[in-house]
Design a protein around this motif. Structure first.
Motif, PDB file in Angstrom:
ATOM      1  N   ASN A   1      -3.619   5.988  13.773  1.00  0.00           N
ATOM      2  CA  ASN A   1      -2.535   5.264  14.387  1.00  0.00           C
ATOM      3  C   ASN A   1      -2.033   4.731  13.131  1.00  0.00           C
ATOM      4  O   ASN A   1      -0.640   4.155  12.646  1.00  0.00           O
ATOM      5  CB  ASN A   1      -3.515   4.109  14.903  1.00  0.00           C
ATOM      6  CG  ASN A   1      -3.847   3.974  16.441  1.00  0.00           C
ATOM      7  OD1 ASN A   1      -3.692   5.233  17.200  1.00  0.00           O
ATOM      8  ND2 ASN A   1      -4.527   3.304  16.562  1.00  0.00           N
ATOM      9  N   ARG A   2      -2.172   4.611  11.566  1.00  0.00           N
ATOM     10  CA  ARG A   2      -1.081   4.258  10.797  1.00  0.00           C
ATOM     11  C   ARG A   2      -0.524   5.758  10.506  1.00  0.00           C
ATOM     12  O   ARG A   2       0.516   5.098  10.670  1.00  0.00           O
ATOM     13  CB  ARG A   2      -2.629   4.136   9.411  1.00  0.00           C
ATOM     14  CG  ARG A   2      -2.540   3.095   9.229  1.00  0.00           C
ATOM     15  CD  ARG A   2      -3.375   2.557   8.261  1.00  0.00           C
ATOM     16  NE  ARG A   2      -4.664   2.877   7.488  1.00  0.00           N
ATOM     17  CZ  ARG A   2      -5.230   2.836   7.794  1.00  0.00           C
ATOM     18  NH1 ARG A   2      -5.973   1.800   8.714  1.00  0.00           N
ATOM     19  NH2 ARG A   2      -6.579   3.748   7.398  1.00  0.00           N
ATOM     20  N   THR A   3      -0.290   6.707  10.571  1.00  0.00           N
ATOM     21  CA  THR A   3       0.217   7.553  10.400  1.00  0.00           C
ATOM     22  C   THR A   3       0.548   7.548  11.711  1.00  0.00           C
ATOM     23  O   THR A   3       2.245   8.148  11.233  1.00  0.00           O
ATOM     24  CB  THR A   3      -0.324   9.419  10.441  1.00  0.00           C
ATOM     25  OG1 THR A   3      -1.208   9.648  11.513  1.00  0.00           O
ATOM     26  CG2 THR A   3      -1.284   9.199   9.177  1.00  0.00           C
ATOM     27  N   LEU A   4       0.322   7.696  12.965  1.00  0.00           N
ATOM     28  CA  LEU A   4       1.424   7.570  13.903  1.00  0.00           C
ATOM     29  C   LEU A   4       2.762   6.230  14.291  1.00  0.00           C
ATOM     30  O   LEU A   4       3.672   6.828  13.928  1.00  0.00           O
ATOM     31  CB  LEU A   4       1.202   7.850  15.393  1.00  0.00           C
ATOM     32  CG  LEU A   4       0.390   8.563  15.772  1.00  0.00           C
ATOM     33  CD1 LEU A   4      -0.626   8.435  16.662  1.00  0.00           C
ATOM     34  CD2 LEU A   4       0.738  10.130  15.536  1.00  0.00           C
ATOM     35  N   PHE A   5       2.075   5.406  13.827  1.00  0.00           N
ATOM     36  CA  PHE A   5       2.704   3.850  13.973  1.00  0.00           C
ATOM     37  C   PHE A   5       3.219   3.359  12.657  1.00  0.00           C
ATOM     38  O   PHE A   5       4.235   3.007  13.047  1.00  0.00           O
ATOM     39  CB  PHE A   5       2.305   3.083  14.740  1.00  0.00           C
ATOM     40  CG  PHE A   5       2.015   3.710  15.974  1.00  0.00           C
ATOM     41  CD1 PHE A   5       2.822   4.307  17.519  1.00  0.00           C
ATOM     42  CD2 PHE A   5       0.264   3.880  16.893  1.00  0.00           C
ATOM     43  CE1 PHE A   5       1.928   4.359  18.397  1.00  0.00           C
ATOM     44  CE2 PHE A   5      -0.147   4.443  17.637  1.00  0.00           C
ATOM     45  CZ  PHE A   5       0.609   4.481  18.503  1.00  0.00           C
ATOM     46  N   GLY A   6       3.355   3.445  11.715  1.00  0.00           N
ATOM     47  CA  GLY A   6       3.118   3.158  10.520  1.00  0.00           C
ATOM     48  C   GLY A   6       4.050   3.322  10.120  1.00  0.00           C
ATOM     49  O   GLY A   6       4.516   4.446   8.956  1.00  0.00           O
ATOM     50  N   ARG A   7       5.699   4.427  10.675  1.00  0.00           N
ATOM     51  CA  ARG A   7       6.691   5.359  10.208  1.00  0.00           C
ATOM     52  C   ARG A   7       7.406   4.002  10.205  1.00  0.00           C
ATOM     53  O   ARG A   7       8.029   3.502  11.104  1.00  0.00           O
ATOM     54  CB  ARG A   7       6.769   6.608  10.863  1.00  0.00           C
ATOM     55  CG  ARG A   7       5.488   7.458  10.277  1.00  0.00           C
ATOM     56  CD  ARG A   7       5.645   8.743  10.918  1.00  0.00           C
ATOM     57  NE  ARG A   7       5.884   8.733  12.085  1.00  0.00           N
ATOM     58  CZ  ARG A   7       6.641   9.353  12.829  1.00  0.00           C
ATOM     59  NH1 ARG A   7       7.204  10.783  12.341  1.00  0.00           N
ATOM     60  NH2 ARG A   7       5.977   9.294  14.185  1.00  0.00           N
ATOM     61  N   THR A   8       8.866   4.282   9.149  1.00  0.00           N
ATOM     62  CA  THR A   8       9.983   3.868   9.625  1.00  0.00           C
ATOM     63  C   THR A   8      10.745   4.159  10.680  1.00  0.00           C
ATOM     64  O   THR A   8      10.195   5.758  10.932  1.00  0.00           O
ATOM     65  CB  THR A   8      11.054   3.584   8.035  1.00  0.00           C
ATOM     66  OG1 THR A   8      10.976   5.020   7.768  1.00  0.00           O
ATOM     67  CG2 THR A   8       9.976   3.286   6.779  1.00  0.00           C
ATOM     68  N   LYS A   9      11.783   3.488  10.616  1.00  0.00           N
ATOM     69  CA  LYS A   9      13.073   4.436  11.662  1.00  0.00           C
ATOM     70  C   LYS A   9      13.371   5.230  12.059  1.00  0.00           C
ATOM     71  O   LYS A   9      13.698   6.978  12.521  1.00  0.00           O
ATOM     72  CB  LYS A   9      13.968   2.703  12.385  1.00  0.00           C
ATOM     73  CG  LYS A   9      14.807   3.793  13.386  1.00  0.00           C
ATOM     74  CD  LYS A   9      15.544   2.820  13.573  1.00  0.00           C
ATOM     75  CE  LYS A   9      16.656   2.802  15.487  1.00  0.00           C
ATOM     76  NZ  LYS A   9      17.545   1.436  15.913  1.00  0.00           N
ATOM     77  N   ALA A  10      14.029   5.811  10.177  1.00  0.00           N
ATOM     78  CA  ALA A  10      14.533   7.000   9.275  1.00  0.00           C
ATOM     79  C   ALA A  10      13.720   8.243  10.291  1.00  0.00           C
ATOM     80  O   ALA A  10      13.338   9.722  10.116  1.00  0.00           O
ATOM     81  CB  ALA A  10      15.045   6.497   8.170  1.00  0.00           C
TER      82      ALA A  10
ATOM     83  N   SER B   1      11.509  13.163  12.394  1.00  0.00           N
ATOM     84  CA  SER B   1      10.632  13.908  12.784  1.00  0.00           C
ATOM     85  C   SER B   1      10.569  14.272  14.173  1.00  0.00           C
ATOM     86  O   SER B   1      10.185  15.360  14.280  1.00  0.00           O
ATOM     87  CB  SER B   1       9.500  12.670  12.851  1.00  0.00           C
ATOM     88  OG  SER B   1       8.378  13.364  13.955  1.00  0.00           O
ATOM     89  N   ARG B   2      11.578  13.595  15.585  1.00  0.00           N
ATOM     90  CA  ARG B   2      11.734  13.649  16.123  1.00  0.00           C
ATOM     91  C   ARG B   2      12.873  15.269  16.723  1.00  0.00           C
ATOM     92  O   ARG B   2      13.015  15.753  17.188  1.00  0.00           O
ATOM     93  CB  ARG B   2      12.177  12.491  17.493  1.00  0.00           C
ATOM     94  CG  ARG B   2      12.362  12.619  18.801  1.00  0.00           C
ATOM     95  CD  ARG B   2      14.031  11.147  20.090  1.00  0.00           C
ATOM     96  NE  ARG B   2      12.232  10.273  19.025  1.00  0.00           N
ATOM     97  CZ  ARG B   2      12.485   9.195  18.583  1.00  0.00           C
ATOM     98  NH1 ARG B   2      13.391   9.183  17.972  1.00  0.00           N
ATOM     99  NH2 ARG B   2      11.765   7.842  18.411  1.00  0.00           N
TER     100      ARG B   2
END
Length: 58
Positions: free
Chosen positions: A26-35, A40-41
């Motif tokens: 979860n930290r890798t999936l949700f702990g990212r900045t908007k940029a 990634s998208r």
């Protein structure tokens, strides 16, 4: 002889390890900045477009 193991403690340790693994994911999936999320998208969409453009039409 084999070491005596308390099954209740072993079960709790196994559950704790599973929760920690889920937390790491979860930290890798949700702990990212908007940029980072947008980058990634964009990379995923680019890869999908490239794959789609290389498909053959029958």
């Amino acid at each position: 002889m084999a070491e005596v193991v308390n099954l209740r403690t072993a079960r709790k340790q196994k559950a704790r390890a599973a929760r920690e693994a889920q937390a790491e994911q979860n930290r890798t999936l949700f702990g990212r900045t908007k940029a980072e999320k947008q980058q990634s998208r964009a990379e995923t969409e680019l890869a999908a477009r490239r794959l789609e453009s290389h498909k053959r039409e029958d």
